[in-house]
Design a protein around this motif. Structure first.
Motif, PDB file in Angstrom:
ATOM      1  N   LEU A  20      22.995 -27.445 -14.556  1.00 36.65           N
ATOM      2  CA  LEU A  20      21.711 -26.890 -14.991  1.00 36.65           C
ATOM      3  C   LEU A  20      21.098 -27.725 -16.120  1.00 36.65           C
ATOM      4  O   LEU A  20      19.890 -27.975 -16.137  1.00 36.65           O
ATOM      5  CB  LEU A  20      21.886 -25.446 -15.475  1.00 36.65           C
ATOM      6  N   LEU A  21      21.930 -28.155 -17.069  1.00 35.63           N
ATOM      7  CA  LEU A  21      21.420 -28.855 -18.256  1.00 35.63           C
ATOM      8  C   LEU A  21      21.150 -30.339 -17.997  1.00 35.63           C
ATOM      9  O   LEU A  21      20.258 -30.922 -18.621  1.00 35.63           O
ATOM     10  CB  LEU A  21      22.424 -28.712 -19.411  1.00 35.63           C
ATOM     11  N   HIS A  22      21.919 -30.948 -17.111  1.00 39.69           N
ATOM     12  CA  HIS A  22      21.801 -32.397 -16.849  1.00 39.69           C
ATOM     13  C   HIS A  22      21.823 -32.656 -15.343  1.00 39.69           C
ATOM     14  O   HIS A  22      22.727 -33.328 -14.829  1.00 39.69           O
ATOM     15  CB  HIS A  22      22.957 -33.149 -17.521  1.00 39.69           C
ATOM     16  N   SER A  40      37.367 -20.860  -7.340  1.00 38.95           N
ATOM     17  CA  SER A  40      37.550 -19.544  -7.956  1.00 38.95           C
ATOM     18  C   SER A  40      36.279 -18.960  -8.566  1.00 38.95           C
ATOM     19  O   SER A  40      35.902 -17.846  -8.242  1.00 38.95           O
ATOM     20  CB  SER A  40      38.667 -19.575  -9.020  1.00 38.95           C
ATOM     21  N   LEU A  41      35.623 -19.706  -9.446  1.00 39.79           N
ATOM     22  CA  LEU A  41      34.526 -19.098 -10.205  1.00 39.79           C
ATOM     23  C   LEU A  41      33.171 -19.443  -9.608  1.00 39.79           C
ATOM     24  O   LEU A  41      32.750 -20.602  -9.654  1.00 39.79           O
ATOM     25  CB  LEU A  41      34.570 -19.554 -11.665  1.00 39.79           C
ATOM     26  N   PRO A  42      32.454 -18.436  -9.079  1.00 31.70           N
ATOM     27  CA  PRO A  42      31.139 -18.717  -8.515  1.00 31.70           C
ATOM     28  C   PRO A  42      30.108 -18.948  -9.618  1.00 31.70           C
ATOM     29  O   PRO A  42      30.397 -18.785 -10.803  1.00 31.70           O
ATOM     30  CB  PRO A  42      30.816 -17.437  -7.737  1.00 31.70           C
ATOM     31  N   TYR A  43      28.927 -19.352  -9.207  1.00 32.67           N
ATOM     32  CA  TYR A  43      27.806 -19.477 -10.138  1.00 32.67           C
ATOM     33  C   TYR A  43      27.605 -18.130 -10.842  1.00 32.67           C
ATOM     34  O   TYR A  43      27.610 -17.079 -10.208  1.00 32.67           O
ATOM     35  CB  TYR A  43      26.553 -19.852  -9.347  1.00 32.67           C
ATOM     36  N   ASP A  82      37.961 -22.339 -12.321  1.00 33.56           N
ATOM     37  CA  ASP A  82      37.975 -21.331 -13.367  1.00 33.56           C
ATOM     38  C   ASP A  82      36.957 -21.727 -14.437  1.00 33.56           C
ATOM     39  O   ASP A  82      35.800 -21.965 -14.125  1.00 33.56           O
ATOM     40  CB  ASP A  82      39.437 -21.213 -13.878  1.00 33.56           C
ATOM     41  N   TRP A  83      37.365 -21.814 -15.707  1.00 31.23           N
ATOM     42  CA  TRP A  83      36.420 -22.186 -16.769  1.00 31.23           C
ATOM     43  C   TRP A  83      35.810 -23.564 -16.529  1.00 31.23           C
ATOM     44  O   TRP A  83      34.681 -23.836 -16.931  1.00 31.23           O
ATOM     45  CB  TRP A  83      37.105 -22.144 -18.134  1.00 31.23           C
ATOM     46  N   GLY A  84      36.567 -24.446 -15.897  1.00 33.52           N
ATOM     47  CA  GLY A  84      36.003 -25.758 -15.563  1.00 33.52           C
ATOM     48  C   GLY A  84      34.787 -25.617 -14.668  1.00 33.52           C
ATOM     49  O   GLY A  84      33.825 -26.381 -14.790  1.00 33.52           O
ATOM     50  N   SER A  85      34.810 -24.623 -13.776  1.00 32.01           N
ATOM     51  CA  SER A  85      33.639 -24.358 -12.936  1.00 32.01           C
ATOM     52  C   SER A  85      32.454 -23.905 -13.773  1.00 32.01           C
ATOM     53  O   SER A  85      31.315 -24.325 -13.544  1.00 32.01           O
ATOM     54  CB  SER A  85      33.953 -23.274 -11.899  1.00 32.01           C
ATOM     55  N   MET A  86      32.704 -23.031 -14.747  1.00 32.66           N
ATOM     56  CA  MET A  86      31.630 -22.565 -15.621  1.00 32.66           C
ATOM     57  C   MET A  86      30.960 -23.760 -16.310  1.00 32.66           C
ATOM     58  O   MET A  86      29.734 -23.833 -16.409  1.00 32.66           O
ATOM     59  CB  MET A  86      32.205 -21.612 -16.665  1.00 32.66           C
ATOM     60  N   VAL A  87      31.779 -24.718 -16.764  1.00 26.84           N
ATOM     61  CA  VAL A  87      31.234 -25.903 -17.429  1.00 26.84           C
ATOM     62  C   VAL A  87      30.450 -26.753 -16.427  1.00 26.84           C
ATOM     63  O   VAL A  87      29.360 -27.240 -16.739  1.00 26.84           O
ATOM     64  CB  VAL A  87      32.364 -26.724 -18.090  1.00 26.84           C
ATOM     65  N   VAL A  88      30.980 -26.915 -15.222  1.00 28.10           N
ATOM     66  CA  VAL A  88      30.295 -27.739 -14.220  1.00 28.10           C
ATOM     67  C   VAL A  88      28.962 -27.101 -13.810  1.00 28.10           C
ATOM     68  O   VAL A  88      27.948 -27.799 -13.683  1.00 28.10           O
ATOM     69  CB  VAL A  88      31.213 -27.991 -13.002  1.00 28.10           C
ATOM     70  N   TRP A  89      28.941 -25.778 -13.625  1.00 25.40           N
ATOM     71  CA  TRP A  89      27.660 -25.117 -13.314  1.00 25.40           C
ATOM     72  C   TRP A  89      26.662 -25.337 -14.458  1.00 25.40           C
ATOM     73  O   TRP A  89      25.497 -25.654 -14.236  1.00 25.40           O
ATOM     74  CB  TRP A  89      27.844 -23.616 -13.068  1.00 25.40           C
ATOM     75  N   GLY A  90      27.136 -25.170 -15.695  1.00 26.47           N
ATOM     76  CA  GLY A  90      26.258 -25.362 -16.856  1.00 26.47           C
ATOM     77  C   GLY A  90      25.780 -26.800 -16.983  1.00 26.47           C
ATOM     78  O   GLY A  90      24.605 -27.060 -17.269  1.00 26.47           O
ATOM     79  N   ILE A 148      18.180 -22.765 -10.844  1.00 27.49           N
ATOM     80  CA  ILE A 148      18.546 -23.107  -9.463  1.00 27.49           C
ATOM     81  C   ILE A 148      19.311 -24.433  -9.410  1.00 27.49           C
ATOM     82  O   ILE A 148      18.856 -25.444  -9.943  1.00 27.49           O
ATOM     83  CB  ILE A 148      17.288 -23.197  -8.553  1.00 27.49           C
ATOM     84  N   VAL A 149      20.483 -24.405  -8.779  1.00 29.59           N
ATOM     85  CA  VAL A 149      21.281 -25.611  -8.552  1.00 29.59           C
ATOM     86  C   VAL A 149      20.881 -26.172  -7.188  1.00 29.59           C
ATOM     87  O   VAL A 149      21.142 -25.548  -6.157  1.00 29.59           O
ATOM     88  CB  VAL A 149      22.792 -25.272  -8.576  1.00 29.59           C
ATOM     89  N   GLN A 150      20.249 -27.344  -7.187  1.00 25.27           N
ATOM     90  CA  GLN A 150      19.758 -27.923  -5.929  1.00 25.27           C
ATOM     91  C   GLN A 150      20.818 -28.769  -5.212  1.00 25.27           C
ATOM     92  O   GLN A 150      20.709 -29.020  -4.023  1.00 25.27           O
ATOM     93  CB  GLN A 150      18.523 -28.809  -6.202  1.00 25.27           C
ATOM     94  N   GLN A 151      21.822 -29.217  -5.949  1.00 26.19           N
ATOM     95  CA  GLN A 151      22.819 -30.125  -5.375  1.00 26.19           C
ATOM     96  C   GLN A 151      23.618 -29.443  -4.267  1.00 26.19           C
ATOM     97  O   GLN A 151      23.825 -28.231  -4.298  1.00 26.19           O
ATOM     98  CB  GLN A 151      23.807 -30.587  -6.460  1.00 26.19           C
TER      99      GLN A 151
END
Length: 309
Positions: free
Chosen positions: A119-121, A132-135, A108-116, A253-256
C-alpha cells in the motif's frame, strides 16, 4: 527434518537507520529477487524449506531477520516498529541490492508488513504471496480498539498494548518452554480458555499436539529469543493503532497479482471480502495449522512455484 547447518550464512546490512541480519541464496539468479518476510515469533529460518526450492527455480532469495529479531537491530522506542519503519527497511533492502521491485512473500506478521509495504510503496512490489494472514481491512475503528470491544482485554493483541511489559517478562523467563509449546502441529480442537493465551502457553507444562520440528531446529529459535528477549518483536503489535492512522490517506486497493494460502486448521480467520481490496488474488489452502511453510513445506513450495510460473 532440516539440518540447521545447511542454512545460508548471514550478512549484516545497514538499511533505513538500522542493521538487518539477512540470509541470501541464489545470487547467481540476480535480477529475479524474492523477499521472504517471517512472522511472530519466528525468524528468517522459518523459510529454510523454501529457500533451496526457490533458488532452484531461478530466484535470488533474500530472507531478513526483520527489526527486533535475531541479530538485527532492536531499537528501544516502540514507534520504531510501525509500518513505515518496517516497510522502509524492505524498501532500503531493495535499494541495497539495486532492485526496483521484487516479489514479496509474508507469513503471519510478515504478511501484515508485506500488505502494508504494497500500500505504501506499490511500485516496489510486483507480486504478493501471503501465508495465513489475509489483507486486513482498515475499518471504522483503530484495530486494537476494535479487537478490545470484540474479543476483550485478555486477547493477546489487546493485552500486549494495554499491559506493556507484562507478557514480555513471562515470555522472556520461559522462552524455551513457550517456543516448544507454540510450535506444534495436529493440535486437538479446544474450547477458548480464560486468561491471556500467550502467557498461558509460556507457563503450560504439557504441550498439545505434536512437535512441528526437530530439537535441533527448535534450538535455533530458542537460542535467538533467549539472547534477544521478546520485546522488540512484540512491539510490532504495539503499533497496530498507529499503523491504522498511518494508512488513513493511502489507496487501500492492492492491484498486484496476489496468492493467498490459508491453513485449513489455522486459528487465524479468513477474509470474507478480500477480493474487494485485492482484486487480482488467487486463494488456496493447505490441510495444516498456522505454521504453513514449516508444517507442509513441499506442498507450500509447489503452490508458490506453480503460481509464480
Amino acid at each position: 527434518m532440516f539440518d540447521p547447518t545447511g542454512f545460508p550464512e548471514p550478512t549484516l546490512i545497514p538499511v533505513n537507520g538500522v542493521e538487518l541480519e539477512v540470509f541470501e541464496a541464489g545470487q547467481h539468479n540476480a535480477g529475479k529477487p524474492i523477499v521472504l518476510c517471517h512472522g511472530w515469533p519466528e525468524l528468517a529460518y522459518s523459510w529454510r524449506h523454501q529457500i533451496p526450492a526457490l533458488v532452484a527455480a531461478g530466484y535470488h532469495v533474500i530472507a531478513p531477520n526483520q527489526r527486533g529479531y535475531g541479530n538485527s537491530s532492536r531499537p528501544t522506542e516502540v514507534t520504531a516498529y510501525d509500518i513505515e519503519h518496517l516497510s522502509g527497511d524492505l524498501v532500503a533492502l531493495l535499494d541495497h541490492y539495486g532492485y526496483e521491485d521484487a516479489t514479496f512473500v509474508g507469513h503471519d506478521w510478515g504478511s501484515m508488513v508485506v500488505w502494508g509495504l504494497t500500500l505504501l510503496h506499490p511500485h516496489r512490489v510486483n507480486k504478493v504471496i501471503s501465508l495465513s494472514l489475509p489483507y486486513f481491512e482498515r475499518g471504522e475503528k483503530p484495530w486494537i480498539e476494535f479487537m478490545e470491544e470484540l474479543l476483550g482485554g485478555d486477547y493477546y493483541f489487546v493485552h500486549f498494548n494495554r499491559q506493556p511489559g507484562v507478557a514480555d517478562a513471562v515470555l522472556d523467563a520461559n522462552a524455551s518452554r513457550f517456543l516448544r509449546n507454540i510450535y506444534r502441529k495436529n493440535e486437538p480442537p479446544k474450547e477458548p480458555q480464560p486468561g491471556m493465551a500467550m502467557i498461558e502457553l509460556a507457563r503450560a507444562e504439557t504441550p498439545l499436539g505434536e512437535p512441528l520440528m526437530s530439537d535441533r531446529e527448535l534450538a535455533v529459535y530458542v537460542s535467538a529469543f533467549e539472547s534477544t528477549g521478546f520485546t522488540g518483536s512484540i512491539n510490532w503489535y504495539r503499533n497496530l493503532d498507529r499503523n491504522w492512522h498511518l494508512l488513513a490517506g493511502v489507496d487501500p486497493i492492492v492491484q498486484q497479482p496476489a496468492l493467498m494460502i490459508y491453513g485449513d486448521r489455522d486459528v487465524v480467520a479468513r477474509s470474507a471480502n478480500m477480493a474487494e481490496f485485492v482484486p487480482n488474488v488467487e486463494v488456496t489452502s493447505v490441510d495444516c495449522g498456522h505454521w504453513i511453510q514449516q508444517e507442509r513445506p513441499e506442498e507450500t513450495n509447489r503452490l508458490i512455484l506453480e503460481w509464480l510460473g
